[in-house]
Design an enzyme around this catalytic site. Structure first.
Site, mmCIF file in Angstrom:
data_model
loop_
_atom_site.group_PDB
_atom_site.id
_atom_site.type_symbol
_atom_site.label_atom_id
_atom_site.label_comp_id
_atom_site.label_asym_id
_atom_site.label_seq_id
_atom_site.Cartn_x
_atom_site.Cartn_y
_atom_site.Cartn_z
ATOM 1 N N LEU A 287 43.346 65.981 45.881
ATOM 2 C CA LEU A 287 42.394 66.275 46.677
ATOM 3 C C LEU A 287 41.926 65.267 47.652
ATOM 4 O O LEU A 287 42.172 64.077 47.479
ATOM 5 C CB LEU A 287 41.252 66.437 45.398
ATOM 6 C CG LEU A 287 39.872 66.678 46.067
ATOM 7 C CD1 LEU A 287 38.909 67.234 45.193
ATOM 8 C CD2 LEU A 287 38.834 65.550 46.468
ATOM 9 N N VAL A 360 40.507 60.204 48.278
ATOM 10 C CA VAL A 360 41.751 60.794 47.829
ATOM 11 C C VAL A 360 41.620 60.876 46.225
ATOM 12 O O VAL A 360 41.821 59.842 45.562
ATOM 13 C CB VAL A 360 42.887 60.058 48.498
ATOM 14 C CG1 VAL A 360 44.155 60.749 48.118
ATOM 15 C CG2 VAL A 360 42.750 60.071 50.042
ATOM 16 N N GLU A 361 41.961 61.949 45.631
ATOM 17 C CA GLU A 361 42.258 61.855 44.260
ATOM 18 C C GLU A 361 43.513 62.647 44.050
ATOM 19 O O GLU A 361 44.035 63.640 44.414
ATOM 20 C CB GLU A 361 41.365 63.357 43.548
ATOM 21 C CG GLU A 361 39.751 62.858 43.888
ATOM 22 C CD GLU A 361 39.522 61.898 42.615
ATOM 23 O OE1 GLU A 361 39.972 61.545 41.847
ATOM 24 O OE2 GLU A 361 38.241 61.629 42.805
ATOM 25 N N ILE A 362 44.529 61.563 43.410
ATOM 26 C CA ILE A 362 45.841 62.041 43.124
ATOM 27 C C ILE A 362 45.943 62.882 41.909
ATOM 28 O O ILE A 362 45.000 62.977 41.243
ATOM 29 C CB ILE A 362 46.702 60.719 42.977
ATOM 30 C CG1 ILE A 362 46.043 59.746 42.048
ATOM 31 C CG2 ILE A 362 46.899 59.890 44.124
ATOM 32 C CD1 ILE A 362 46.679 58.601 41.664
#
Length: 844
Positions: A287, A360-362
């Site tokens: 995301l 930022v979502e890994i």
């Protein structure tokens, strides 16, 4: 990590039973990736332990300081010199318990050796220590850039200041446009158990340090890349979201209670990045922000969104090249699913300093239950994928920043120019960015100024806090009149014609009720330093400001003792007053508490603490006697934020829980019991119940506290909980009891509670106003219950003495929430002191 609102059910706690209300109106769809909620309603469940007990006050970095100063923060400019500016980092002993090892990632003790080696191998890499964590571990800032002479670095700093201080001139400076190095900031591992941002950052640092191609060399001549490689080393080692003090650092950026958030605040101000990434995890699909509405109403969103969306698309292509999909909330999610409303998150805070900020979502979860149940090989496979995603997103952002450097510089200059000019926020048309529509349109009207009367510790604290956040505050050298009101010399003025007016207004305005605009919110929706920090602040909507205003670097001293003889009086209306009182009690000074809650102090001893704590004493009435006070000892089954605040106020606090009391923990010497999390009367052993019942003073907060009150048979009330995701700033009507008589007219709620059916002897210290919600998100459930209309006029805080003689105060509000609503702290202190003295009086 941010997520759609987690909507929980309300509770009705009546007598000894608990009845569930119907489900809330809206719930997250079942296919939405589960994301950690932070420390909201669930903070009622697990009592905080004494994580800082083994550290001395000097080595312990956490706490909520009574004053702040930017001069105490790291600053690249004060350090001077050119680049590289390399520091030999201290190396920590190997720690086999570091939770990152199992994932095949770099343990904290491995970071300094790797950075030391990179500094030795490359003149592009500079590593510095910018602070210490809550548990005293070093926080690193790594700067990667082409070498600079001292004069070149000074020139870069002059341009940075010019962009903020004289943006009109900066816009005309062709040499700035040509030669200013684009700053980009990567923040990693702010949630300790979201590890791979650190490893992806280290991978990029190594690649940039050792690359021999001309393109990399050219890019580094045009760019400075700042990496805070682990913003939460305590959590990285322990495998916890929170830092060593139990705080979610990614909720602290406009409160600054934690050393980790103060360190990155210094980076945001000093580096003044054009682009900022905050690397998190885990959402199933990668995301990349920008966000859904509601959007923060103080942003220059027309300057932010085009770059944020295009940069997200650039990063998306990099991740797609790994064979992985990407969600961009602005494009892919519904309103309220992933907002950028509160400035408590790192990217949202950085946006006010001129950055295009992104969370930022890994994708692949390796924490929580998965960490303990998945095979090690699978965990390491996931962690390797996540590290590659981090690398890809940073690569994309670097490419975007370099390719759009001139436009990004111009946008930051324009943001600050509008602030200085006092221009209104722009109207953004539909499809300004594809998909932008009426649901995205949020903006506020900036006042001309805020005026803060001087003389109180609350005013000094607020002014120091604003200045520490790079908000310009002035002080009047002579008296003046403004908007029909007269102010004396020394009054503070926040002129809203300033570069970071958005942040100033986000802190000082009341906020907005957004309940009807989106179905749910992930985290807090209301906050206000003006309404909740205890300082009187006036709003000036328009008009010319007075002359004779001088910039403030630190607030003026506020302590005072009246002339004359005899004892003096201290009224506990601020946290500083409570600290001063506890300092006196700790020294054994004879202090007496009067029936109205004020305390009588010997004059000589008052003079010794007035300056230290900035408190103001008044003359005591002749013949004042009162009840002698000793320093209370509090047994606290509480959340980490409450534990920290109680200690910051100077109380001696012993953490307790159901399990520790059942294991035989002694309450000998305890004056009062504070219950809000992790303590159940019904689950206590008979011996533990006997011991708990012997404590004659009880203060509770929230659902857990109300349940304890009911089960222990203390005050005869019915506790009703509203919708549990409801939160915000509320209006209250204060009573004349020990807590309400000197309280503010506003309070804060998260999972609000109110009390009905007040029995004999129970006093409503505070009631919700007829229209409770000032700012935030508080809706009724789908059955029409649990909303602010149900709370209107109901008791929010009650007090009384139980039939067994226990002096008890129940809070349905959140006076200590995340160490933020500082003006509400005295309510808890007064509750403690009243209950302790009332129980002594009842016993005698």
């Amino acid at each position: 990590m941010r997520s759609p609102g987690k909507i929980l059910t309300g509770l009705l706690i009546a007598g000894l039973g608990v009845t569930l209300l119907p489900p809330a109106a809206t719930a997250a769809p079942p296919d939405t990736p589960r994301r950690d909620f932070g420390n909201g309603p669930e903070r009622n469940e697990i009592a905080a332990t004494d994580t800082l007990a083994g550290l001395s006050a000097d080595s312990r970095s956490s706490g909520s300081p009574s004053s702040e100063s930017r001069s105490e923060s790291w600053s690249a400019e004060r350090r001077g010199g050119g680049y590289p500016r390399q520091t030999r980092l201290r190396v920590y002993p190997e720690n086999p318990a570091d939770k990152s090892i199992k994932l095949g990632l770099v343990p904290y003790h491995g970071i300094a050796p790797r950075l030391n080696a990179l500094q030795a191998a490359s003149n592009r890499v500079s590593a510095e220590v910018i602070g210490q964590s809550a548990l005293g571990r070093d926080l690193y800032l790594v700067t990667v850039t082409a070498p600079e002479s001292a004069s070149e670095t000074r020139r870069q700093s002059e341009w940075r200041r010019l962009i903020e201080d004289d943006p009109g001139r900066a816009a005309r400076d062709r040499s700035l446009t040509r030669d200013y190095k684009a700053p980009i900031w990567i923040n990693a591992n702010i949630h300790g158990n979201e590890w791979e941002g650190t490893d992806g950052s280290l991978r990029l640092i190594e690649q940039l340090a050792t690359a021999t191609d001309a393109a990399t060399a050219a890019m580094l001549r045009r760019t400075r890349i700042y990496f805070t490689v682990t913003n939460n080393p305590d959590g990285r080692i322990a495998g916890t979201r929170a830092n060593g003090a139990g705080f979610d650092v990614n909720r602290d950026h406009v409160t600054s209670s934690q050393p980790e958030s103060r360190a990155v605040r210094a980076v945001a101000i000093d580096a003044q990045p054009l682009v900022m990434l905050d690397e998190h995890g885990y959402t199933g699909t990668t995301l990349i922000e920008p966000c859904t509405p509601p959007h923060g109403q103080n942003y220059e969103y027309d300057l932010y969104l085009p770059h944020a969306y295009d940069n997200a698309l650039r990063m998306e292509r990099q991740v797609n090249a790994l064979g992985l999909p990407v969600d961009i909330p602005f494009r892919d999610f519904a309103p309220g699913d992933w907002d950028d409303w509160p400035p408590i998150f790192t990217p949202m805070y950085a946006m006010y300093h001129g950055a295009i900020g992104h969370t930022v979502e890994i994708p692949l979860r390796v924490n929580n239950a998965d960490y303990d149940t998945l095979p090690v090989a699978e965990l390491q496979r996931r962690a390797a994928v996540n590290t590659s995603v981090v690398e890809a997103t940073i690569r994309g952002a670097l490419d975007y920043t370099d390719a759009n450097r001139v436009s990004l510089i111009a946008g930051q200059i324009e943001q600050f120019r509008r602030g200085w000019a006092g221009e209104p926020l722009r109207d953004v048309p539909d499809d300004f960015v594809p998909g932008y529509g009426p649901e995205d349109r949020y903006k506020t009207e900036f006042p001309r100024a805020y005026v803060i009367p001087a003389g109180s510790p609350a005013a000094a604290r607020l002014v120091d806090h604003l200045v520490a956040h790079d908000i310009r505050v002035s002080r009047a050298s002579r008296g003046f009149a403004l908007s029909g009101r007269s102010y004396p010399a020394g009054t503070y003025v926040v002129d809203m014609h300033q570069p970071k007016r958005g942040l100033a207004n986000a802190m000082l305005e009341a906020g907005r009720d957004i309940s009807a605009l989106v179905p749910q919110m992930y985290d807090i929706s209301g906050w206000s330093h003006r309404l909740l920090w205890g300082a009187p602040v006036s709003i000036v909507q328009r008009g010319a400001l007075p002359g004779g205003l001088r910039p403030v670097t630190v607030a003026a001293p506020t302590g005072a003792v009246p002339s004359g003889r005899g004892d003096v009086l201290l009224t506990l209306t601020d946290a500083a007053d409570v600290r001063a009182l506890n300092a006196l009690l700790n020294r054994g000074v004879p202090v007496r508490r009067l029936a109205d809650g004020t305390v009588v102090v010997p004059r000589r001893e008052a003079a010794a603490v007035a300056g230290t704590y900035g408190v103001r004493f008044t003359a005591a009435p002749r013949g004042a006697t009162g009840v002698p006070l000793t320093r209370p000892v509090i047994a606290a089954a509480a959340a980490a934020d409450e534990l920290l605040v109680l200690r910051d106020l100077g109380f001696e606090v012993r953490p307790v829980a159901t399990s520790t009391l059942n294991a035989g923990e002694s309450l000998a010497g305890v004056s009062a019991l504070y219950v809000s999390s992790g303590l159940s009367w019904s689950m206590l052993s008979p011996a533990a119940k006997t011991q708990v019942a012997s404590v004659g003073a009880v203060i509770t907060r929230g659902v857990t506290g109300a349940r304890f009150n009911a089960d222990a048979g203390l005050l005869p009330v019915t506790a009703v909980a509203g919708r549990s995701d409801a939160n915000g700033v509320v209006s209250v009507v204060n009573g004349h009891g020990p807590v309400g008589s000197s309280a503010l007219p506003h309070s804060f709620v998260y999972s609000p509670l109110w009390f009905t059916g007040l029995g004999a002897g129970v006093v409503a210290e505070q009631r919700y106003a007829a229209t409770p919600l000032v700012a935030g998100h508080w809706r009724a459930t789908d059955t029409g219950t649990g909303g602010p209309a149900d709370a209107a006029g109901q008791a929010a805080v009650v007090s009384g003495v139980s039939a067994s003689g226990t002096a008890t105060v129940l809070f349905g509000t959140e006076p200590l929430f995340r160490a933020h609503p500082k003006g509400l702290y005295p309510q808890v202190a007064n509750a403690i002191l009243w209950s302790v003295t009332a129980s002594v009086t009842a016993a005698s």
